[in-house]
Design an enzyme around this catalytic site. Structure first.
Site, PDB file in Angstrom:
ATOM      1  N   PRO A   1      50.983  56.632  -2.494  1.00 37.54           N
ATOM      2  CA  PRO A   1      50.345  57.542  -1.647  1.00 37.54           C
ATOM      3  C   PRO A   1      50.999  58.942  -1.900  1.00 37.54           C
ATOM      4  O   PRO A   1      52.168  59.003  -1.879  1.00 37.54           O
ATOM      5  CB  PRO A   1      50.593  57.113  -0.173  1.00 37.54           C
TER       6      PRO A   1
ATOM      7  N   CYS B   1      61.478  56.871   6.948  1.00 36.58           N
ATOM      8  CA  CYS B   1      62.343  56.154   5.962  1.00 36.58           C
ATOM      9  C   CYS B   1      62.654  54.700   5.878  1.00 36.58           C
ATOM     10  O   CYS B   1      62.627  53.838   5.037  1.00 36.58           O
ATOM     11  CB  CYS B   1      63.330  57.098   5.341  1.00 36.58           C
TER      12      CYS B   1
ATOM     13  N   GLY C   1      59.822  54.094  -8.248  1.00 41.25           N
ATOM     14  CA  GLY C   1      61.006  55.170  -8.519  1.00 41.25           C
ATOM     15  C   GLY C   1      61.153  55.377 -10.144  1.00 41.25           C
ATOM     16  O   GLY C   1      61.391  54.415 -10.825  1.00 41.25           O
TER      17      GLY C   1
HETATM   18  C1  FMN Z   1      54.132  65.110  -3.888  1.00 44.30           C
HETATM   19  C2  FMN Z   1      54.548  63.705  -3.295  1.00 44.30           C
HETATM   20  C3  FMN Z   1      53.928  63.517  -2.151  1.00 44.30           C
HETATM   21  C4  FMN Z   1      54.011  62.399  -1.567  1.00 44.30           C
HETATM   22  N1  FMN Z   1      53.537  62.006  -0.287  1.00 44.30           N
HETATM   23  C5  FMN Z   1      53.934  60.555   0.103  1.00 44.30           C
HETATM   24  C6  FMN Z   1      53.132  60.134   1.264  1.00 44.30           C
HETATM   25  O1  FMN Z   1      52.292  60.680   1.747  1.00 44.30           O
HETATM   26  N2  FMN Z   1      53.455  58.978   1.660  1.00 44.30           N
HETATM   27  C7  FMN Z   1      54.760  58.197   1.029  1.00 44.30           C
HETATM   28  O2  FMN Z   1      54.862  57.030   1.486  1.00 44.30           O
HETATM   29  N3  FMN Z   1      55.419  58.810   0.034  1.00 44.30           N
HETATM   30  C8  FMN Z   1      55.017  59.875  -0.335  1.00 44.30           C
HETATM   31  N4  FMN Z   1      55.695  60.314  -1.713  1.00 44.30           N
HETATM   32  C9  FMN Z   1      56.754  59.469  -2.145  1.00 44.30           C
HETATM   33  C10 FMN Z   1      56.217  58.746  -3.298  1.00 44.30           C
HETATM   34  O3  FMN Z   1      55.091  57.785  -2.893  1.00 44.30           O
HETATM   35  C11 FMN Z   1      57.304  57.993  -4.167  1.00 44.30           C
HETATM   36  O4  FMN Z   1      57.602  56.902  -3.167  1.00 44.30           O
HETATM   37  C12 FMN Z   1      58.416  58.667  -4.707  1.00 44.30           C
HETATM   38  O5  FMN Z   1      57.834  59.985  -5.287  1.00 44.30           O
HETATM   39  C13 FMN Z   1      59.002  57.957  -5.686  1.00 44.30           C
HETATM   40  O6  FMN Z   1      58.282  57.496  -6.689  1.00 44.30           O
HETATM   41  P1  FMN Z   1      58.373  58.383  -8.013  1.00 44.30           P
HETATM   42  O7  FMN Z   1      59.718  58.430  -8.598  1.00 44.30           O
HETATM   43  O8  FMN Z   1      57.327  57.577  -9.024  1.00 44.30           O
HETATM   44  O9  FMN Z   1      57.922  59.933  -7.844  1.00 44.30           O
HETATM   45  C14 FMN Z   1      55.430  61.519  -2.411  1.00 44.30           C
HETATM   46  C15 FMN Z   1      55.944  61.960  -3.277  1.00 44.30           C
HETATM   47  C16 FMN Z   1      55.516  63.163  -4.025  1.00 44.30           C
HETATM   48  C17 FMN Z   1      56.450  63.661  -5.049  1.00 44.30           C
END
Ligand code: FMN
Ligand code: ZN
Ligand code: ZN
Length: 607
Positions: free
Chosen positions: A327, A412, A455
């Protein structure tokens, strides 16, 4: 200091490079590439003399003032010796999430066409209508169309934006009547291309608080009762100083891990445990309350009770070995998810929606829940603090919407146990890579509940590391924003040296999906542009495979300044906000007068 969008690319830098000997160039290249945290690209693509440019043209006055202030500070501090370079200091001023973003300018309603007239209906407000009824004047003032074909007319047989469509010539008679392709229109009317649209009846019920939440209320009451009984029981046990011994060897093995999870969740939860009890060492924390009256149902269930799925839930989805698009607030909109579906992602989820707003029937919140027909495994993420409101919201979703699962975001701590188990503590932020051993421990603890590893995934090798754990699958967030074709790469186990033209075609598709979703009138075009710009603030971080010296690119590495293999590739790599606007203009025509933009998630617009 004023730099135009054109200055963002680096023609001047290239000229300076010509005058260097090759030995000098080698030394400079090594200096750049040897810096810690820099992605290794082939030296011939490096820009050795990149000067950081500030594109101020599209900043709001407020942001410009902020920049000025940091310039003045620099002057006051003399020659700046020992401090960071000026550009870095400006960036520091503007770092983090941009909270003071300019408010969009609303259109003057007297200039806006009356919706009734647009739909070729009679306006019931007549002369008193605050909108314009003058079709001829509207057409005379209307800027040139943005293109010869309208996606909405082509797809649905009728463009609901009629004469206000920015591609309207393709579906308009000479006397400004909207043309309808009747057979296509009739066919498309029967299809549900987008589901989960809030209908007026339901909205009314929610507004008037007339929706029947009996089922949810009963559930909440039952769980609250069970929890109270349990808390009582444990109080008795504690008072008798009887410690519950873990006899299960597996549980004993996991004892340390549980401690780790608990310490990650931290004192936050400990401070809230006045009216709740952590029963045995191996219990899994499912939910905590905020301790207010409304939400006394704070739930701590043991493995055997909590994780066993109810029969109704069992027939649900097979989550194993699936790729999950995380998301993403703002950027994880429906048009973006369609792009990712096209690239092979299995599971998609809407942007986070607030349960209280959904329960109130707020249109803008409901818009987040829309599901495109291509999303065959789709969930909604809701967030809230109170078990009773969340339960009601879940009932509403279950009764009224087409979704395969609900992703609860309760802040969190719950993330750690529920689904979004990043192998990264909050302290680690985004600087250190994910710790897959830790995810493995959590996945073992979570079984049989599916746990997705999340992650830093940016390549199929990263996914391999994730899937070596007991995680059910991989969840990608930033990686998908940087390169949506990551899902294709992961499925086909390859590094796709995608061309700049292919990437630009992807942007064209996005824009078309956007015009379909947000609309093809002026407002829709500008909404599409803003969401495109937000996405571009991630996309430029992709380094083409053919430019890299070390494949695959790692998510925690910064690209050095480089030129691409052609002008378009160079443009797509630009971290300059002015260049993103230029890209948007290539796709959606010139920005309107007074346009300003500051990305929501990045301070990168100032390089
Ligand atoms: C731009 C952005 C928006 C995000 N929005 C949400 C959200 O609405 N809900 C949520 O649970 N996590 C949100 N996250 C966290 C991501 O879902 C994810 O857990 C986090 O970025 C780590 O994953 P990654 O290393 O692949 O980016 C967001 C992250 C980013 C970068
Ligand atoms: Zn009117
Ligand atoms: Zn149209």
């Amino acid at each position: 200091m004023m730099a135009s969008a054109e200055d963002g690319t680096n023609a001047g830098d290239a000229a300076q490079e010509m005058s260097r000997t090759s030995a000098e160039k080698d030394v400079l290249a090594r200096q750049i590439l040897d810096r810690p945290g820099i992605a290794q690209i082939k030296p011939e693509f490096l820009l050795l003399d990149h000067k950081i440019k500030i594109s101020e043209e599209f900043l709001s006055n407020k942001t410009k003032e902020k920049l000025e202030a940091s310039k003045e500070e620099k002057t006051e501090n003399g020659d700046n010796e020992g401090g960071p370079p000026p550009s870095k200091r400006m960036k520091m001023k503007l770092k983090g999430r941009n909270k003071n973003r300019p408010v969009h300018q609303k259109q003057d309603s007297s200039l806006k066409m009356c919706p009734a007239i647009l739909h070729e209906q009679e306006c019931r407000f007549g002369d008193k209508c605050k909108f314009s009824h003058d079709v001829k004047k509207f057409m005379a003032d209307k800027p040139e169309d943005l293109g010869p074909t309208c996606v909405n007319f082509q797809k649905f047989g009728r463009c609901q934006y009629g004469i206000s469509c920015r591609f309207g010539k393709s579906h308009m008679t000479e006397d400004f009547r909207n043309i309808i392709n009747e057979s296509l229109y009739a066919e498309m009317k029967t299809k549900k291309v987008v589901r989960n649209v809030l209908d007026k009846d339901l909205q009314h019920k929610l507004w008037k608080r007339k929706y029947n939440f009996e089922k949810a209320n009963k559930n909440t009451a039952q769980i609250q009762k069970e929890v109270r009984e349990r808390v009582e029981l444990e109080k008795v046990q504690r008072e008798g100083k009887k410690r519950v011994e873990c006899t299960d060897t597996a549980e004993t093995d996991h004892g340390n891990s549980v401690e780790k999870v608990k310490s990650e969740i931290g004192s936050d939860i400990e401070s809230k445990t006045d009216n709740q009890t952590i029963s045995t060492e191996s219990d899994v924390l499912l939910q905590t309350s905020d301790g207010t009256k409304q939400s006394e149902a704070s739930v701590c269930l043991s493995d055997s009770e909590g994780i066993r799925l109810r029969p109704q839930e069992k027939k649900l989805i097979d989550f194993s070995n699936k790729l999950y698009l995380a998301p993403l607030t703002t950027v994880g909109n429906l048009p973006f998810r369609r792009i990712c579906k096209g690239m092979g992602v299995d599971i998609t989820c809407c942007e986070m929606a607030l349960s209280t707003n959904i329960l109130q029937g707020q249109m803008s919140e409901w818009a987040l829940l829309k599901r495109h027909e291509s999303e065959d495994l789709f969930g909604v993420q809701i967030c809230g603090a109170f078990p009773d409101t969340l339960t009601r919201c879940c009932q509403l979703i279950n009764d009224e919407l087409s979704v395969d699962f609900v992703d609860l975001n309760c802040g969190c701590p719950i993330d750690l146990v529920f689904k979004k188990i990043h192998g990264r503590s909050r302290e680690q932020r985004y600087t250190r890579l994910a710790d897959w051993e830790y995810i493995d421990e959590c996945a073992k603890l979570g079984a049989p509940m599916p746990v997705f590893g999340n992650g830093d995934l940016l390549s199929y090798e990263d996914l391999d590391a994730c899937l070596k754990t007991n995680a059910s699958g991989g969840m990608v967030a930033r990686g998908a924003l940087i390169k949506p074709w990551i899902f294709t790469e992961m499925k086909e186990r390859r590094h796709w040296d995608i061309s700049a033209n292919e990437r630009f075609d992807m942007l064209k598709s996005y824009v078309n999906f956007g015009l379909e979703h947000w609309g093809s009138d002026l407002q829709g075009v500008e909404n599409t542009r803003r969401f495109l710009l937000e996405w571009l603030s991630f996309l430029y971080r992709y380094i083409p495979v053919g430019v890299l010296d070390q494949v695959p690119q790692k998510i925690n590495e910064r690209p050095p300044y480089y030129v691409g293999r052609n002008d378009l590739e160079t443009l797509l790599a630009s971290s300059n906000c002015g260049d993103w606007i230029k890209i948007s203009e290539m796709l959606l025509g010139p920005v309107p007068e007074g346009f300003n933009f500051l990305p929501k998630h990045k301070a990168n617009a100032y390089k």
